[in-house]
Design a protein around this motif. Structure first.
Motif, PDB file in Angstrom:
ATOM      1  N   ILE A 299       0.841  -1.204   0.000  1.00 45.39           N
ATOM      2  CA  ILE A 299       0.000   0.000   0.000  1.00 45.39           C
ATOM      3  C   ILE A 299       0.876   1.253   0.000  1.00 45.39           C
ATOM      4  CG2 ILE A 299      -1.657   1.347   1.352  1.00 45.39           C
ATOM      5  CD1 ILE A 299      -2.848  -1.327   2.304  1.00 45.39           C
ATOM      6  N   THR A 300       1.954   1.234   0.792  1.00 51.24           N
ATOM      7  CA  THR A 300       2.867   2.377   0.841  1.00 51.24           C
ATOM      8  C   THR A 300       3.513   2.627  -0.516  1.00 51.24           C
ATOM      9  OG1 THR A 300       3.354   1.927   3.172  1.00 51.24           O
ATOM     10  CG2 THR A 300       4.884   3.357   1.995  1.00 51.24           C
ATOM     11  N   LEU A 301       3.955   1.562  -1.173  1.00 48.51           N
ATOM     12  CA  LEU A 301       4.584   1.705  -2.497  1.00 48.51           C
ATOM     13  C   LEU A 301       3.582   2.257  -3.511  1.00 48.51           C
ATOM     14  CD1 LEU A 301       6.709  -1.582  -2.659  1.00 48.51           C
ATOM     15  CD2 LEU A 301       7.543   0.761  -2.338  1.00 48.51           C
ATOM     16  N   PHE A 302       2.352   1.742  -3.483  1.00 53.06           N
ATOM     17  CA  PHE A 302       1.341   2.251  -4.409  1.00 53.06           C
ATOM     18  C   PHE A 302       1.019   3.712  -4.102  1.00 53.06           C
ATOM     19  CE2 PHE A 302      -3.036   3.249  -5.505  1.00 53.06           C
ATOM     20  CZ  PHE A 302      -3.088   2.871  -6.834  1.00 53.06           C
ATOM     21  N   LEU A 303       0.849   4.014  -2.832  1.00 55.15           N
ATOM     22  CA  LEU A 303       0.515   5.378  -2.425  1.00 55.15           C
ATOM     23  C   LEU A 303       1.623   6.352  -2.819  1.00 55.15           C
ATOM     24  CD1 LEU A 303      -1.310   7.331  -0.807  1.00 55.15           C
ATOM     25  CD2 LEU A 303      -0.130   6.587   1.254  1.00 55.15           C
ATOM     26  N   THR A 304       2.877   5.943  -2.623  1.00 51.77           N
ATOM     27  CA  THR A 304       4.020   6.829  -2.868  1.00 51.77           C
ATOM     28  C   THR A 304       4.301   7.026  -4.345  1.00 51.77           C
ATOM     29  OG1 THR A 304       5.011   6.075  -0.787  1.00 51.77           O
ATOM     30  CG2 THR A 304       6.461   7.198  -2.350  1.00 51.77           C
ATOM     31  N   PHE A 305       4.196   5.958  -5.136  1.00 52.01           N
ATOM     32  CA  PHE A 305       4.632   6.022  -6.533  1.00 52.01           C
ATOM     33  C   PHE A 305       3.488   6.069  -7.547  1.00 52.01           C
ATOM     34  CE2 PHE A 305       8.240   4.029  -4.305  1.00 52.01           C
ATOM     35  CZ  PHE A 305       9.248   4.932  -4.667  1.00 52.01           C
ATOM     36  N   VAL A 306       2.249   5.823  -7.102  1.00 50.84           N
ATOM     37  CA  VAL A 306       1.123   5.845  -8.040  1.00 50.84           C
ATOM     38  C   VAL A 306      -0.010   6.749  -7.532  1.00 50.84           C
ATOM     39  CG1 VAL A 306      -0.579   4.485  -9.301  1.00 50.84           C
ATOM     40  CG2 VAL A 306       1.672   3.498  -8.813  1.00 50.84           C
ATOM     41  N   GLY A 307      -0.573   6.429  -6.360  1.00 48.61           N
ATOM     42  CA  GLY A 307      -1.759   7.124  -5.875  1.00 48.61           C
ATOM     43  C   GLY A 307      -1.568   8.612  -5.674  1.00 48.61           C
ATOM     44  N   ARG A 308      -0.631   8.973  -4.823  1.00 48.74           N
ATOM     45  CA  ARG A 308      -0.371  10.396  -4.555  1.00 48.74           C
ATOM     46  C   ARG A 308       0.117  11.130  -5.808  1.00 48.74           C
ATOM     47  NH1 ARG A 308      -0.606  15.112  -1.224  1.00 48.74           N
ATOM     48  NH2 ARG A 308       1.369  16.207  -1.413  1.00 48.74           N
ATOM     49  N   PRO A 309       1.092  10.592  -6.575  1.00 54.26           N
ATOM     50  CA  PRO A 309       1.519  11.303  -7.788  1.00 54.26           C
ATOM     51  C   PRO A 309       0.386  11.502  -8.797  1.00 54.26           C
ATOM     52  CG  PRO A 309       3.158   9.670  -7.177  1.00 54.26           C
ATOM     53  CD  PRO A 309       1.973   9.445  -6.293  1.00 54.26           C
ATOM     54  N   ALA A 310      -0.495  10.501  -8.959  1.00 54.29           N
ATOM     55  CA  ALA A 310      -1.590  10.635  -9.926  1.00 54.29           C
ATOM     56  C   ALA A 310      -2.540  11.761  -9.501  1.00 54.29           C
ATOM     57  CB  ALA A 310      -2.351   9.315 -10.040  1.00 54.29           C
ATOM     58  N   ALA A 311      -2.862  11.818  -8.200  1.00 53.18           N
ATOM     59  CA  ALA A 311      -3.754  12.869  -7.713  1.00 53.18           C
ATOM     60  C   ALA A 311      -3.116  14.246  -7.867  1.00 53.18           C
ATOM     61  CB  ALA A 311      -4.114  12.599  -6.247  1.00 53.18           C
ATOM     62  N   VAL A 312      -1.836  14.352  -7.523  1.00 55.03           N
ATOM     63  CA  VAL A 312      -1.138  15.642  -7.640  1.00 55.03           C
ATOM     64  C   VAL A 312      -1.033  16.074  -9.086  1.00 55.03           C
ATOM     65  CG1 VAL A 312       1.076  16.802  -7.273  1.00 55.03           C
ATOM     66  CG2 VAL A 312       0.145  15.321  -5.492  1.00 55.03           C
ATOM     67  N   PHE A 313      -0.701  15.141  -9.969  1.00 52.15           N
ATOM     68  CA  PHE A 313      -0.580  15.464 -11.398  1.00 52.15           C
ATOM     69  C   PHE A 313      -1.913  15.953 -11.947  1.00 52.15           C
ATOM     70  CE2 PHE A 313      -0.893  14.380 -15.894  1.00 52.15           C
ATOM     71  CZ  PHE A 313       0.289  14.905 -16.404  1.00 52.15           C
ATOM     72  N   ALA A 314      -2.995  15.258 -11.598  1.00 52.87           N
ATOM     73  CA  ALA A 314      -4.317  15.622 -12.124  1.00 52.87           C
ATOM     74  C   ALA A 314      -4.740  17.016 -11.687  1.00 52.87           C
ATOM     75  CB  ALA A 314      -5.351  14.589 -11.664  1.00 52.87           C
ATOM     76  N   LEU A 315      -4.306  17.450 -10.504  1.00 53.01           N
ATOM     77  CA  LEU A 315      -4.759  18.734  -9.968  1.00 53.01           C
ATOM     78  C   LEU A 315      -3.798  19.890 -10.278  1.00 53.01           C
ATOM     79  CD1 LEU A 315      -6.093  17.530  -6.503  1.00 53.01           C
ATOM     80  CD2 LEU A 315      -7.428  18.154  -8.515  1.00 53.01           C
ATOM     81  N   LEU A 316      -2.501  19.614 -10.371  1.00 52.97           N
ATOM     82  CA  LEU A 316      -1.536  20.695 -10.563  1.00 52.97           C
ATOM     83  C   LEU A 316      -1.164  20.927 -12.020  1.00 52.97           C
ATOM     84  CD1 LEU A 316       1.004  20.372  -7.596  1.00 52.97           C
ATOM     85  CD2 LEU A 316      -1.119  21.678  -7.745  1.00 52.97           C
ATOM     86  N   LYS A 317      -1.234  19.900 -12.854  1.00 57.48           N
ATOM     87  CA  LYS A 317      -0.816  20.061 -14.252  1.00 57.48           C
ATOM     88  C   LYS A 317      -1.669  21.074 -14.997  1.00 57.48           C
ATOM     89  CE  LYS A 317       2.119  19.154 -17.412  1.00 57.48           C
ATOM     90  NZ  LYS A 317       3.519  19.652 -17.219  1.00 57.48           N
ATOM     91  N   PRO A 318      -2.987  21.128 -14.765  1.00 55.85           N
ATOM     92  CA  PRO A 318      -3.774  22.168 -15.447  1.00 55.85           C
ATOM     93  C   PRO A 318      -3.353  23.593 -15.100  1.00 55.85           C
ATOM     94  CG  PRO A 318      -5.222  20.436 -14.629  1.00 55.85           C
ATOM     95  CD  PRO A 318      -3.864  20.161 -14.069  1.00 55.85           C
ATOM     96  N   PHE A 319      -2.660  23.787 -13.986  1.00 53.90           N
ATOM     97  CA  PHE A 319      -2.158  25.117 -13.614  1.00 53.90           C
ATOM     98  C   PHE A 319      -0.776  25.392 -14.220  1.00 53.90           C
ATOM     99  CE2 PHE A 319      -5.254  24.236 -10.298  1.00 53.90           C
ATOM    100  CZ  PHE A 319      -5.888  25.456 -10.141  1.00 53.90           C
TER     101      PHE A 319
END
Length: 530
Positions: A299-319
């Motif tokens: 879960i930590t590996l998924f959260l660190t390398f997939v879950g959190r980055p995907a959420a951050v990318f989806a929200l910050l890239k449009p800016f």
């Protein structure tokens, strides 16, 4: 009762001494307090059996109130304004996206039910303000593009959303009849409304009322934090959101004696964090952790390398955020104390789950702090996100900058070299300003043309020195047999780590020079490097 108080006092003293050592270690210092709690616990050196989840939940929740309040109180809105929208999205939609992605991963990977999977995602969906602040401050990590302000605001404000998702999922799991949209609206509306209302009333009262005793305003602020949490909690709102917003409102308003409040809450929140992490370390049973280590690691590996980055990318890239900034914000998503406290809420509900949620979340937090927290400064360097020309403390509202002014006095004695000169002809340090000249019974507000005369008393303003980590003031009493008795300062053996800055002689305070002779019964105030 006496034994409990003795134990608590000893533990706090040990934690205080260890905090000095922990700050010098390459790992987040909060890990040290967890380790200390484990050492005292059932499988540690002292073998103290402790599994009182009710007491732990109460103590940790109370401590978390002040941690979250001070997180808001220390948020510098002026510095955070350029990234406020991004931070808000990360702390709301970002938390929900992270919870959903982690929940989906747990559902597909471990075959748990949807609600149980989403509950795990909800509990660990927020980043930890205490951990992020700890790393940024201790490593003096100023970041480019206001990223430090973004992380500060996001980590300080996303626990309420994680709490909200956890409570909603718990209600569904326990079969309580609840309207999810209404519960979300009620929690958010009452949390925001009560936080701003308590903050506004408290700010007005602290500026209008003449409090009777010293530090009464600080105690009033303490009580305001308690009310800001308790009021919405009693009527069905989100207390954590309320107390955080109340802290922001008060921290960015004008408060008399604000520095005293900052010092008080500095000590209070640091103690609260130590107590929380120690208590959680004491509560855990290490021999039970291997049973959840593999799922926690995945879960930590998924959260660190997939879950959190995907959420951050989806929200910050449009800016238009760069991939370097997105990468660092993703890496800085440290899990911490709020996630563990929320897991205790679940344990107290006695919901049957395949994995012990407290142990699972505890291991995830340990992995996150030890791995992400330790490597956060390295990641910032590798991504070229460190701003070497900025001061990270300016992103925190408790940092005293140009508003923090000290006043000192200087006499123009007989024969002084500046007597007879105009102020504009006198070399004064760049950061100092002569604000007043006292000449007999006359008070002069000077300008560059003001001529100095013998006997004048100058009042100078200068920024207060803040970085006192390695500098301390100590007193040295000169007894009858002291080797400095009767000696002028200039012939005393030079000590490059010490300077006599003042001599207390009876009722007088003397600013010495090399010709000042030390007398019996003098008390020397010395500045020393630690």
């Amino acid at each position: 009762m006496a034994q409990i108080l003795l134990f608590a006092g000893i533990v706090i003293i040990i934690c205080i001494f260890m905090s000095r050592v922990a700050d010098k270690l390459p790992i987040p210092s909060l890990l040290v307090f967890i380790g200390l709690g484990i050492c005292f616990g059932e499988n540690g050196f002292f073998r103290i059996p402790f599994n009182d989840y009710d007491l732990s939940e109460t103590v940790c929740s109370v401590c978390l109130i002040f941690v979250m309040f001070y997180g808001g109180f220390g948020t510098n809105i002026r510095e955070a304004r350029p990234v406020a929208v991004k931070s808000f999205l990360l702390s709301t939609l970002g938390v929900a996206l992270t919870a959903g992605l982690v929940g989906g991963f747990v559902y597909l990977c471990f075959g748990l039910g949807w609600l149980e999977s989403f509950l795990i995602g909800s509990v660990i969906s927020s980043t930890d303000a205490a951990s992020v602040f700890n790393v940024l401050r201790s490593k003096k990590l100023a970041l480019k593009y206001h990223t430090d302000s973004m992380l500060e605001l996001e980590s300080g404000s996303n626990d309420p959303m994680s709490y909200l998702l956890t409570m909603v999922t718990l209600a569904l799991l326990t079969g309580r009849e609840v309207s999810v949209p209404w519960m979300l609206l009620q929690q958010m509306a009452l949390g925001i409304g009560c936080g701003l209302l308590v903050g506004k009333i408290s700010l007005v009262l602290m500026n209008k009322i003449d409090f009777p005793i010293s530090h009464s305003r600080t105690l009033f602020l303490f009580a305001s934090a308690v009310v800001a949490y308790a009021l919405p909690s009693v009527i069905g709102g989100n207390g954590y959101l309320s107390v955080y917003l109340c802290g922001i409102f008060l921290g960015n308003g004008f408060l008399p004696q604000k520095k005293d409040m900052v010092h008080f809450f500095d000590v209070l929140t640091e103690t609260a964090q130590m107590v929380i992490f120690f208590l959680l370390g004491l509560l855990v049973t290490p021999v039970d952790l291997p049973a959840v280590f593999v799922p926690a690691l995945l879960i930590t590996l998924f959260l660190t390398f997939v879950g959190r980055p995907a959420a951050v990318f989806a929200l910050l890239k449009p800016f238009g955020a760069s991939m370097r900034q997105i990468g660092l914000v993703s890496w800085a998503g440290l899990r911490g104390v709020a996630s563990i406290v929320f897991s205790i809420y679940v344990v107290l509900e006695q919901i049957p789950m395949r994995y012990d949620l407290f142990n699972l979340v505890f291991v995830i937090v340990l992995l996150s702090l030890s791995f992400q927290g330790t490597l956060l400064p390295w990641a910032a360097e590798k991504l070229d996100m460190v701003d070497r020309h900025a001061n990270v403390l300016k992103t925190f509202n408790d940092y005293q900058d140009e508003e923090d002014i000290s006043f000192v006095k200087a006499h123009i004695t007989e024969g002084a070299p500046f007597a007879g000169y105009r102020l504009k002809e006198v070399p004064v340090f760049q950061d100092m300003l002569v604000t007043m000249v006292l000449r007999g019974k006359e008070t002069i507000i000077p300008d560059g043309e003001t001529k100095l005369e013998e006997g004048d008393l100058l009042v100078l303003a200068a920024p207060t020195f803040q970085d006192r980590e390695n500098l301390s003031l100590r007193e040295v009493y000169i007894g009858k047999g002291h080797r400095w008795n009767g000696q002028p300062l200039k012939i005393i053996a030079k000590d490059h780590k010490m300077l006599v800055v003042m001599i207390k002689r009876g009722q007088k305070n003397i600013i010495p020079n090399g010709d000042t002779v030390i007398h019996k019964d003098d008390t020397l105030v010395t500045a020393r490097l630690e």
